[in-house]
Structures are given as structure tokens and as C-alpha cells.
Design a protein around this motif. Structure first.
Motif, PDB file in Angstrom:
ATOM      1  N   ASP A  57      16.348 -68.485  11.917  1.00 18.14           N
ATOM      2  CA  ASP A  57      17.631 -68.053  11.359  1.00 18.14           C
ATOM      3  C   ASP A  57      17.362 -67.263  10.081  1.00 18.14           C
ATOM      4  O   ASP A  57      17.006 -67.850   9.056  1.00 18.14           O
ATOM      5  CB  ASP A  57      18.514 -69.258  11.028  1.00 18.14           C
ATOM      6  CG  ASP A  57      18.821 -70.115  12.247  1.00 18.14           C
ATOM      7  OD1 ASP A  57      18.817 -69.576  13.367  1.00 18.14           O
ATOM      8  OD2 ASP A  57      19.070 -71.329  12.066  1.00 18.14           O
ATOM      9  N   PRO A  58      17.525 -65.951  10.087  1.00 15.79           N
ATOM     10  CA  PRO A  58      17.226 -65.169   8.885  1.00 15.79           C
ATOM     11  C   PRO A  58      18.310 -65.225   7.816  1.00 15.79           C
ATOM     12  O   PRO A  58      18.110 -64.728   6.711  1.00 15.79           O
ATOM     13  CB  PRO A  58      17.083 -63.743   9.432  1.00 15.79           C
ATOM     14  CG  PRO A  58      17.920 -63.729  10.664  1.00 15.79           C
ATOM     15  CD  PRO A  58      17.815 -65.104  11.248  1.00 15.79           C
ATOM     16  N   ALA A  59      19.449 -65.809   8.114  1.00 18.50           N
ATOM     17  CA  ALA A  59      20.536 -65.905   7.122  1.00 18.50           C
ATOM     18  C   ALA A  59      21.039 -67.345   7.093  1.00 18.50           C
ATOM     19  O   ALA A  59      20.355 -68.235   6.621  1.00 18.50           O
ATOM     20  CB  ALA A  59      21.640 -64.907   7.449  1.00 18.50           C
ATOM     21  N   SER A  60      22.225 -67.605   7.622  1.00 20.76           N
ATOM     22  CA  SER A  60      22.744 -68.975   7.628  1.00 20.76           C
ATOM     23  C   SER A  60      21.926 -69.841   8.573  1.00 20.76           C
ATOM     24  O   SER A  60      21.443 -69.375   9.602  1.00 20.76           O
ATOM     25  CB  SER A  60      24.204 -68.975   8.076  1.00 20.76           C
ATOM     26  OG  SER A  60      24.294 -68.561   9.430  1.00 20.76           O
ATOM     27  N   CYS A 324      14.452 -65.591   0.938  1.00 20.13           N
ATOM     28  CA  CYS A 324      14.090 -66.481   2.047  1.00 20.13           C
ATOM     29  C   CYS A 324      12.699 -66.200   2.594  1.00 20.13           C
ATOM     30  O   CYS A 324      12.224 -65.062   2.575  1.00 20.13           O
ATOM     31  CB  CYS A 324      15.091 -66.331   3.199  1.00 20.13           C
ATOM     32  SG  CYS A 324      16.780 -66.740   2.772  1.00 20.13           S
ATOM     33  N   GLN A 325      12.098 -67.254   3.100  1.00 18.88           N
ATOM     34  CA  GLN A 325      10.897 -67.135   3.922  1.00 18.88           C
ATOM     35  C   GLN A 325      11.156 -67.881   5.224  1.00 18.88           C
ATOM     36  O   GLN A 325      11.471 -69.073   5.213  1.00 18.88           O
ATOM     37  CB  GLN A 325       9.678 -67.729   3.217  1.00 18.88           C
ATOM     38  CG  GLN A 325       9.295 -66.998   1.952  1.00 18.88           C
ATOM     39  CD  GLN A 325       8.078 -67.600   1.292  1.00 18.88           C
ATOM     40  OE1 GLN A 325       6.965 -67.502   1.804  1.00 18.88           O
ATOM     41  NE2 GLN A 325       8.278 -68.217   0.138  1.00 18.88           N
ATOM     42  N   THR A 393       9.823 -74.739  13.170  1.00 17.72           N
ATOM     43  CA  THR A 393      10.310 -73.599  12.400  1.00 17.72           C
ATOM     44  C   THR A 393      10.701 -74.083  11.010  1.00 17.72           C
ATOM     45  O   THR A 393      11.156 -75.219  10.837  1.00 17.72           O
ATOM     46  CB  THR A 393      11.537 -72.944  13.063  1.00 17.72           C
ATOM     47  OG1 THR A 393      12.582 -73.922  13.199  1.00 17.72           O
ATOM     48  CG2 THR A 393      11.186 -72.378  14.428  1.00 17.72           C
ATOM     49  N   GLY A 394      10.531 -73.227  10.029  1.00 19.82           N
ATOM     50  CA  GLY A 394      10.888 -73.569   8.655  1.00 19.82           C
ATOM     51  C   GLY A 394      11.720 -72.476   8.015  1.00 19.82           C
ATOM     52  O   GLY A 394      11.535 -71.286   8.298  1.00 19.82           O
ATOM     53  N   TYR A 395      12.637 -72.898   7.161  1.00 20.32           N
ATOM     54  CA  TYR A 395      13.519 -71.985   6.427  1.00 20.32           C
ATOM     55  C   TYR A 395      13.395 -72.362   4.956  1.00 20.32           C
ATOM     56  O   TYR A 395      13.931 -73.376   4.516  1.00 20.32           O
ATOM     57  CB  TYR A 395      14.950 -72.159   6.933  1.00 20.32           C
ATOM     58  CG  TYR A 395      16.012 -71.316   6.260  1.00 20.32           C
ATOM     59  CD1 TYR A 395      16.395 -70.089   6.793  1.00 20.32           C
ATOM     60  CD2 TYR A 395      16.670 -71.764   5.115  1.00 20.32           C
ATOM     61  CE1 TYR A 395      17.397 -69.331   6.202  1.00 20.32           C
ATOM     62  CE2 TYR A 395      17.671 -71.011   4.515  1.00 20.32           C
ATOM     63  CZ  TYR A 395      18.031 -69.793   5.067  1.00 20.32           C
ATOM     64  OH  TYR A 395      19.024 -69.049   4.469  1.00 20.32           O
ATOM     65  N   LEU A 396      12.628 -71.588   4.213  1.00 21.65           N
ATOM     66  CA  LEU A 396      12.360 -71.874   2.804  1.00 21.65           C
ATOM     67  C   LEU A 396      13.070 -70.820   1.961  1.00 21.65           C
ATOM     68  O   LEU A 396      12.796 -69.627   2.100  1.00 21.65           O
ATOM     69  CB  LEU A 396      10.850 -71.835   2.544  1.00 21.65           C
ATOM     70  CG  LEU A 396      10.377 -72.069   1.107  1.00 21.65           C
ATOM     71  CD1 LEU A 396      10.727 -73.477   0.632  1.00 21.65           C
ATOM     72  CD2 LEU A 396       8.863 -71.835   1.005  1.00 21.65           C
ATOM     73  N   ILE A 443       9.276 -62.577   5.137  1.00 23.62           N
ATOM     74  CA  ILE A 443       9.914 -62.633   3.822  1.00 23.62           C
ATOM     75  C   ILE A 443      11.164 -61.762   3.835  1.00 23.62           C
ATOM     76  O   ILE A 443      11.140 -60.621   4.306  1.00 23.62           O
ATOM     77  CB  ILE A 443       8.937 -62.144   2.728  1.00 23.62           C
ATOM     78  CG1 ILE A 443       7.669 -63.009   2.722  1.00 23.62           C
ATOM     79  CG2 ILE A 443       9.610 -62.163   1.360  1.00 23.62           C
ATOM     80  CD1 ILE A 443       6.541 -62.434   1.878  1.00 23.62           C
ATOM     81  N   ILE A 444      12.258 -62.302   3.310  1.00 22.88           N
ATOM     82  CA  ILE A 444      13.521 -61.561   3.245  1.00 22.88           C
ATOM     83  C   ILE A 444      14.031 -61.627   1.811  1.00 22.88           C
ATOM     84  O   ILE A 444      14.566 -62.641   1.367  1.00 22.88           O
ATOM     85  CB  ILE A 444      14.568 -62.135   4.225  1.00 22.88           C
ATOM     86  CG1 ILE A 444      14.011 -62.162   5.651  1.00 22.88           C
ATOM     87  CG2 ILE A 444      15.852 -61.312   4.172  1.00 22.88           C
ATOM     88  CD1 ILE A 444      14.935 -62.815   6.660  1.00 22.88           C
ATOM     89  N   ASN A 445      13.841 -60.536   1.069  1.00 23.48           N
ATOM     90  CA  ASN A 445      14.297 -60.496  -0.321  1.00 23.48           C
ATOM     91  C   ASN A 445      15.742 -59.992  -0.387  1.00 23.48           C
ATOM     92  O   ASN A 445      16.296 -59.533   0.618  1.00 23.48           O
ATOM     93  CB  ASN A 445      13.341 -59.640  -1.168  1.00 23.48           C
ATOM     94  CG  ASN A 445      13.429 -58.149  -0.856  1.00 23.48           C
ATOM     95  OD1 ASN A 445      14.501 -57.545  -0.929  1.00 23.48           O
ATOM     96  ND2 ASN A 445      12.299 -57.525  -0.521  1.00 23.48           N
TER      97      ASN A 445
END
Length: 528
Positions: A57-60, A324-325, A393-396, A443-445
């Protein structure tokens, strides 16, 4: 160019826009959803960003507010019974880890949470927590109906609240900062910090006046409704909405950005796409994009009240956004704080003192990057379908300002350095997170967030800041808060409108109610 015609056109295929569209399609209207990007979902999407089989999930990622929405509670669109939407609900809602690896554990069960507070903090605070939840639950019961329908005008809402002791207590909480509210109830600063840290996940500084509203509502809410982990990823919600729309004959088009909204004699007649194609709307156009895109880019000033563009330009953003990572993991994190933390729906980090907690948010306000207060969600602990067998999967993520001291244009240059610092903090508080257990990461800045979604101006996933003066019937503006606009037949939904950002489908449902009212459709009969 070919000219298509529909009853209702929805601009933007985020989950709120698709929710409004689905109610309209169920009502028998001919609906077209137009999306600028190459996929549906907006900030509610799931992608294999870290390799085949790893659904990220790249956002929520956590679906909280929507758990109380009649859309799901009463399955109004059949997303659960007909289309197979499924949620998992962790028994340990969240944990907060302090620098010495002591922690706060919040269970779905209030009594277990209180027992943990008595053990880790004090018996007095344990008793206070139970009383606080009961006190806030009375206010939540009063406010819940306003979260998924049009919120009454501010004066009317406060007049209604002023009719009872519970209502007056709700007004009191709404006008405080989160930390002020916590000071009234608890004695241990670490407990206050932990509760405020969780409430700040709406991307709001808990020291700001008005942030008491979020803490007051969230605390009893998560015990009652839980935290939802959608099976298959955050995008599963959108997948089911898409299935519902197609079953009712709706048209969904991607790579179909809207250049301008067509207006004749004060009423919208349709849209013109960036390609030059025009599409006619026989009954309504609904905008689910950022209110600044709608009023400052898609509509000519001559079609609006003279003062409206200025009022839209002065709308405030949050002072910080998200960094996010997204990770593919060989195994789930094992925290030094203990087994209960390992099984938490969300793991957050926080300073241990009031001074450091306040400094953290002050630093963000000044454009500084603070990699030492991240949060981690390991979705596969509750939904193993998101990764290959035995993998995770991880959402950091951590808060980060779009406008950093170095200049926003520097984000792409420094993102890896920042990501490594955030990851280093996670590694120091776990026994197994290292280069060998992290198989891949994306990585999502904040600038990348903006590039991924044109509605997330300057990385603002909530469109507008969650300030009290931009909340409830004042979102986006007091005179245009009920999903209507100055242009006849043109409506709004999405994060720019009440109840704001997060996965709630609240504005999607509320806008559908207003449309039904204006178009002569019986909403209650529609959802019966």
C-alpha cells in the motif's frame, strides 16, 4: 471529437469519488468516472512495488473510520455480501515504543488496555482511561451521524450540543488541543504522549488547538469499531467499488484528466478533457479532486463569486506530510519491547518526555526532518495473502515536511539518506531487521506523493490541513460545506470536504445523499 453524454460525471477515482458514483449508479443513473492517472483508487491503492506477490500500500494502509460507515455496517452497496470485501481486525490495536523500549499497549478490549496501563504506568491512570473512554463515547455517539452525512452548520451543531451536559462536554473537547485534553485526565506523561502520538496519525500536531477533537473521537472509536486491515490490500476496497460500479453499468475511464468544467447560464453542462474531448452531464458533475484544483484550475473565475478564489487560495495545508518506505520482508519485525508489540496492528515510536515530544512537532513546523519517530505496520501479520508464503510486507513511515529547510526540490536527492536513518531507528529497536531481512524497499518522499496523485498538492494527502477552522461544516468553506458549489449541478466530495482525509468514504456517502436530495431520489429507499 466524439461527444459522450451521461447523467452524472465524477471527476477523480479516489475511494470517495467512486463511492458517490456507486450510489448514483445503484439509483439507476448513467454514471461516468474520469480519472487522470493510469489506475483507480487515488490514495487507496495496492501495488506490487517490491516484487511479484508482495502487495504493498503506497498511501493509506489502515482503514479505521470507514468501519463505522453505514456503507459497511449495513452493507448498503453489497461490497461485503455481493462483492467479497473482507477486513481483519487486530486484537492489539497499536503499541507505542519509547527510547528505552518500554511501551504502551492498546488492546481492542478496554479492560485489557486498562490492566496494561496499571502495570506499566499507574492504577490511577488505568481507572482514568476507562472513565475517559466512557465519557468520550457519549460524545462519539452524538457525533457519529455527522461523519457520514452532511454535518450541520457550525452554529446549528453547537446549538444542538448545548442542549445537554454530554453535548457541552463534547464542545469542550472540540476546542482544546489533544495535550490539553489529556492533561485534564491523566498523570503519567508517557501515557499522554502515547495517546497523542496515535491521534496525530491524522497528520495533525496534538499541541494545536482543535486537535482534542481527534483524540476525543478516536479513543472510544477504535475500541468500539477496531482497526480494519483489508484483505488483499488497501486497494481491495476500490476493487469492490469498481465491481459494484460495473455491475450497475457505470463507465470508468483512466488517463482521462479533466481540463475544465463547462458552464452555461450558471449551471454545469459537462467537462472538457485534456485531450480536447467534451463529455456532457445531463444532471450533475461531481468533483472528487482537490478543492484548489476545482476552483482555481477547472473553473473560470467569471463563473464564481468574486471572493471565492481568494478564500480557496488561503486554505491552509498541514505543516508536515508523510515519508514512506514500502518493504518486502523475509520475516516480520521482532521488537525488543516484547511479544505484544510484535502482534500489534501498528507500532509507533515516540519520545519519552513532554519537552522532546513538543520539540519533535516544532522541528517539523520549522522544516526539519526527524527520522526518530516513525511508525511501522506489518500487514501480513493479519493478512498473509499480501506476500508469498512465509514472507511479509512492511509499511514504515514518518512525518516529514514537504517544504524542508534544504528546499522541497532537494527531496529526491536526500530521500535515500533519510530513509536509511528512519530504517536505522527501526533496526535499533528490533532484533532482526537488517539488510538480510529487508528483501526490497520503495521510498516515497512528499514530492513523489505529489507526482503520484495530482490532487495531493505539495504531498498533502488530506488535501487541506485538519485545523478546527477547516473541519466539519467549515470544510472546505462554511458557505460551501454541504458538497454543493456556486455552480448549479456541480458538487464536491473527497478529502477537501467533511470529514476530510483518511479512508472513511464519509464524504462519498454524504455527497451521494445530497445528490439524491437534489435529484429527487429517495436515499433511504435506495439503501434499504
Amino acid at each position: 471529437m466524439k461527444n459522450h453524454s451521461y447523467d452524472v460525471i465524477v471527476i477523480g477515482a479516489g475511494h470517495n469519488g467512486m463511492t458517490t458514483a456507486a450510489y448514483m449508479a445503484k439509483a439507476g443513473l448513467d454514471v461516468c468516472v474520469l480519472e487522470k492517472s493510469g489506475g483507480l483508487g487515488g490514495g487507496c491503492v495496492t501495488r506490487e512495488l517490491c516484487g511479484p506477490g508482495f502487495k504493498s500500500d503506497p498511501a493509506s494502509t489502515c482503514h479505521i473510520t470507514i468501519q463505522a460507515n453505514p456503507l459497511l455496517l449495513h452493507d448498503e452497496l453489497g461490497l461485503i455480501s455481493r462483492y467479497g470485501l473482507k477486513y481483519h481486525h487486530p486484537e492489539i490495536l497499536y503499541s507505542v515504543i519509547f527510547p528505552d523500549d518500554s511501551s504502551f499497549i492498546c488492546y481492542r478490549d478496554i479492560d485489557r488496555t486498562c490492566a496494561s496501563i496499571a502495570e506499566r504506568f499507574s492504577a490511577r491512570d488505568a481507572d482514568a482511561y476507562k472513565r475517559f473512554c466512557g465519557w468520550a463515547a457519549a460524545g462519539l455517539e452524538m457525533m457519529l451521524p455527522t461523519m457520514f452525512s452532511a454535518c450541520p452548520p457550525t452554529g446549528q451543531l453547537f446549538s444542538m450540543l448545548d442542549q445537554s451536559d454530554a453535548g457541552r462536554e463534547t464542545m469542550h473537547a472540540l476546542l482544546l488541543s489533544g495535550m490539553q485534553l489529556l492533561d485534564e485526565w491523566f498523570e503519567d506523561d508517557r501515557l499522554k504522549i502515547a495517546m497523542a502520538r496515535q491521534a496525530s496519525e491524522v497528520i495533525f500536531d496534538p499541541h494545536e488547538v482543535g486537535s482534542g477533537m481527534h483524540l476525543y473521537m478516536l479513543t472510544p472509536f477504535i475500541h468500539r469499531f477496531g482497526i480494519g486491515v483489508p484483505e488483499g490490500g488497501s486497494g481491495a476496497l476500490v476493487d469492490k467499488l469498481e465491481a459494484c460500479l460495473r455491475a450497475h453499468g457505470a463507465t470508468l475511464r483512466t488517463r482521462s484528466g479533466v481540463r475544465r468544467i463547462l458552464v452555461q447560464d450558471g449551471r454545469t453542462t459537462g467537462v472538457e478533457l485534456e485531450s480536447g474531448e467534451t463529455i456532457t452531464a445531463r444532471r450533475a458533475v461531481v468533483s472528487a479532486v482537490n478543492v484548489k484544483q476545482l476552483f482555481l484550475q477547472m473553473l473560470e473565475p467569471g463563473h464564481l463569486p468574486a471572493e471565492l478564489p481568494h478564500r480557496v487560495r488561503r486554505l491552509k495545508s498541514n505543516p508536515f506530510q508523510s515519508f514512506c518506505q514500502i518493504m518486502a520482508l523475509d520475516e516480520a519485525p521482532r521488537y525488543k519491547a516484547g511479544e505484544e508489540v510484535n502482534r500489534s496492528g501498528m507500532v509507533e515510536f515516540a519520545p519519552a518526555t513532554r519537552r522532546e515530544f513538543r520539540r519533535y512537532f516544532d522541528d517539523l513546523q520549522r522544516g526539519q526532518i526527524r527520522p526518530d519517530v516513525p511508525a511501522m505496520v506489518t500487514q501480513t501479520l493479519f493478512d498473509p495473502t499480501r506476500a508469498p508464503p512465509g514472507k511479509h510486507t512492511g509499511y514504515l513511515h514518518c512525518y516529514a515536511p514537504y517544504h524542508i529547510e534544504q528546499g522541497a526540490e532537494r527531496w529526491d536527492d536526500i530521500e535515500k539518506e533519510v530513509a536509511n536513518e528512519v530504517l536505522g531507528h527501526l533496526e535499533r529497536h528490533t532484533t532482526n531487521m537488517n539488510a538480510s531481512t529487508i528483501l526490497h524497499r520503495k521510498i516515497i518522499n512528499p514530492r513523489e506523493i505529489e507526482r503520484r496523485n495530482a490532487a495531493f498538492i505539495e504531498g498533502e494527502a488530506t488535501h487541506l490541513g485538519n485545523y478546527l477552522f477547516q473541519s466539519m461544516a467549515m470544510r472546505p468553506l462554511p458557505e460551501w460545506s454541504h458538497y454543493r458549489t456556486p455552480v448549479g449541478g456541480l458538487y464536491m466530495t473527497g478529502s477537501s470536504t467533511h470529514p476530510g482525509g483518511s479512508i472513511s468514504a464519509g464524504s462519498g456517502r454524504a455527497a451521494a445523499q445530497i445528490l439524491c436530495q437534489d435529484l429527487g431520489i429517495d436515499f433511504d429507499r435506495l439503501v434499504a
